[in-house]
Design an enzyme around this catalytic site. Structure first.
Site, short mmCIF file in Angstrom:
data_model
loop_
_atom_site.label_atom_id
_atom_site.label_comp_id
_atom_site.label_asym_id
_atom_site.label_seq_id
_atom_site.Cartn_x
_atom_site.Cartn_y
_atom_site.Cartn_z
N GLU A 6 9.09 8.13 -17.06
CA GLU A 6 7.76 8.57 -17.13
C GLU A 6 7.10 8.20 -18.53
O GLU A 6 5.92 7.56 -18.45
CB GLU A 6 7.66 9.98 -16.95
CG GLU A 6 7.91 10.52 -15.54
CD GLU A 6 8.18 12.00 -15.27
OE1 GLU A 6 7.54 12.49 -14.24
OE2 GLU A 6 8.61 12.52 -16.16
N SER A 30 14.26 21.23 -16.59
CA SER A 30 12.92 22.19 -16.50
C SER A 30 13.61 23.44 -17.28
O SER A 30 14.50 23.93 -17.00
CB SER A 30 12.33 22.28 -15.16
OG SER A 30 11.80 23.80 -15.28
N LYS A 80 15.51 21.46 -11.28
CA LYS A 80 15.13 20.16 -11.75
C LYS A 80 15.62 19.28 -12.47
O LYS A 80 16.55 19.57 -13.36
CB LYS A 80 13.66 20.53 -12.48
CG LYS A 80 12.59 21.07 -11.78
CD LYS A 80 12.14 20.29 -10.57
CE LYS A 80 11.46 19.19 -10.95
NZ LYS A 80 10.03 19.62 -11.25
N HIS A 125 0.71 -1.12 0.06
CA HIS A 125 0.09 0.18 -0.07
C HIS A 125 0.80 1.21 -0.01
O HIS A 125 0.31 2.44 0.36
CB HIS A 125 -1.13 0.09 0.97
CG HIS A 125 -1.78 -1.21 1.37
ND1 HIS A 125 -2.96 -1.55 0.87
CD2 HIS A 125 -1.33 -2.37 2.17
CE1 HIS A 125 -3.19 -2.69 1.33
NE2 HIS A 125 -2.34 -3.41 1.88
#
Ligand code: ARG
Length: 443
Positions: A293, A280, A286, A157
């Site tokens: 992804e 970024s 970043k 979980h």
């Protein structure tokens, strides 16, 4: 308007919009190699059936081999105005072999040809993908080996559960990839390369003429078809391959998601090499895991491609229907995506570094060892239910009063159960002890 393989019956040319709508050469050009290899097999069949004179056979063979050479050396150019790759290669053969070219399509239909070509493409790509799966498996195994003694928090979980070894964690993905390997293999086993279906009903050439044992380029022998209707209308091999690819992609998306989480500030378990991240345009600090992804995101396309072909095939009457032309783009797309994902992930994992200090800090969370504490009581005669409750109370006490179990005195611990004491718990609250105490896992 280009020459059609079927022009004779028609009194006018095809409407420009119909050509645009029905042509497939812009995607089925990927089948060029397999189409030529299939034609080379077909001329052997024609020769055996005495449908070609020796000079005609030689002329066709020479023409086909020279086309194959251009495909292999990258100089093959298509003419996009042709209907499909089969018509275009027929045209090239006619140009190169002259009159003999007019015999190439004897006892053959594109319905059989396209099924053969896609099967050969699929076979080759299943094995390419399988090899890439194996490369990633080896890389994950090497990474596990390099971090043999490293333990991390295990999750259910997405909450801290029980410590596990990095070896076991990464090997869970190796297990998935091993099953993917088998799934890809099974998809390949189920592919039978056949010829002789004609358009749907078979042809007058005897079945025996189709046995081809010497084919080096095809990974499998060619045989005559057992059921010509099925041969031209079966696309199960595409669905099985798309299923294997979708499942592999699902595994890769889970692996990617774990790595995305592990590389966040909140987890901070790993560092993904700069070469595999992007930045970024606005936020200078970043470092984003875009590769991971995209691996996660592409899975949608893979599922879509599978559902696309399943739906396209649903309810199609026997035998060939033009709908089936639409099987190729999803098939090519899924193979290309998964192959790219496997290749990039293999390189990415060669460059993953575990942040051991951060991991060690997270393993200080004593609640990770609650199950081990209750196991200790069970091994000392307490029933499981009682042990669960006792340790539950101990954890509640720790959280409520913000104390470390490790700092509690024997007297305090004994209030929970007489078998609990500081020495015992110090030994239990230890990642290595925790991992080593799990004996049910095959070594
Ligand atoms: N381009 C077609 C396909 O991919 C080839 C077969 C066409 N056959 C036909 N009878 N129109 O399915």
């Amino acid at each position: 308007m280009t020459k059609k393989l079927w022009g004779g019956r028609f009194s006018k040319g095809t409407h420009k919009l119909v050509e645009e709508f029905t042509n497939s050469i812009h995607f089925d050009q990927k089948l060029a190699k397999y189409d030529v290899i299939g034609s080379l097999a077909h001329i052997d069949v024609l020769k055996k059936a005495k449908l070609l004179k020796a000079v005609e056979y030689q002329a066709l063979k020479k023409a086909l081999e020279s086309i194959l050479k251009t495909i292999e050396n990258g100089t093959f150019k298509i003419n996009p105005s042709f209907e499909d790759i089969h018509s275009y290669i027929q045209e090239l053969v006619e140009k190169k072999a002259g009159k003999a070219g007019l015999k190439l399509h004897t006892c053959r239909s594109r319905n059989d040809q396209v099924a053969f070509d896609v099967k050969a493409y699929t076979l080759e790509n299943l094995f390419i993908t399988q090899k890439l799966v194996d490369d990633l498996t080896i890389t994950l195994g090497n990474l596990a080996n390099k971090n043999r003694n490293l333990v991390i928090p295990g999750f259910t979980h997405l909450q801290h559960a029980i410590p596990v070894s990095v070896v076991q964690y990464l090997n869970a993905y190796v297990e998935m990839l091993n099953r993917d390997h088998v799934r890809l293999y099974n998809a390949a086993v189920n592919i039978h390369l056949t010829l002789g279906a004609g358009a749907l009903a078979g042809t007058f050439i005897p079945a025996l003429n189709y046995k081809q044992k010497k084919n080096k380029s095809l990974l499998k022998d060619i045989d005559s078809t057992k059921n010509s209707l099925d041969a031209v209308s079966d696309r199960d091999f595409i669905i099985e391959s798309l299923n294997a690819l979708a499942t592999t992609s699902m595994h890769l998306s889970r692996l990617a998601e774990d790595m995305i989480l592990w590389s966040t500030k909140e987890f901070d378990f790993i560092d993904v090499d700069d070469a595999f991240c992007t930045g970024s345009s606005l936020m200078p600090q970043k470092k984003n895991p875009d590769v991971l992804e995209l691996v996660r995101g592409y899975t949608g396309r893979l599922y879509g491609n599978l559902v696309n072909v399943l739906t396209m095939m649903k309810g199609l009457p026997l035998s060939y229907n033009r709908d089936m032309q639409l099987d190729k783009e999803p098939l090519f797309d899924s193979f290309e995506i998964v192959q790219k994902e496997l290749a990039v992930l293999t390189e990415l994992f060669k460059n993953v570094k575990f942040k051991k200090d951060n991991i060690v800090k997270q393993l200080e969370d004593e609640s990770l060892y609650a199950t081990d504490m209750s196991d200790y009581l069970v091994q000392n005669g307490v029933t499981f239910k009682d042990a669960h409750k006792i340790i539950g109370h101990l954890i509640q006490h720790k959280l409520k009063n913000n104390v470390e179990i490790k700092t509690m005195t024997d007297a305090e611990l004994k209030k929970f159960h007489p078998k609990l004491n500081a020495k015992v718990l110090k030994n239990i609250i230890n990642p290595k002890t925790s991992v080593q105490s799990k004996k049910s896992i095959k070594k």
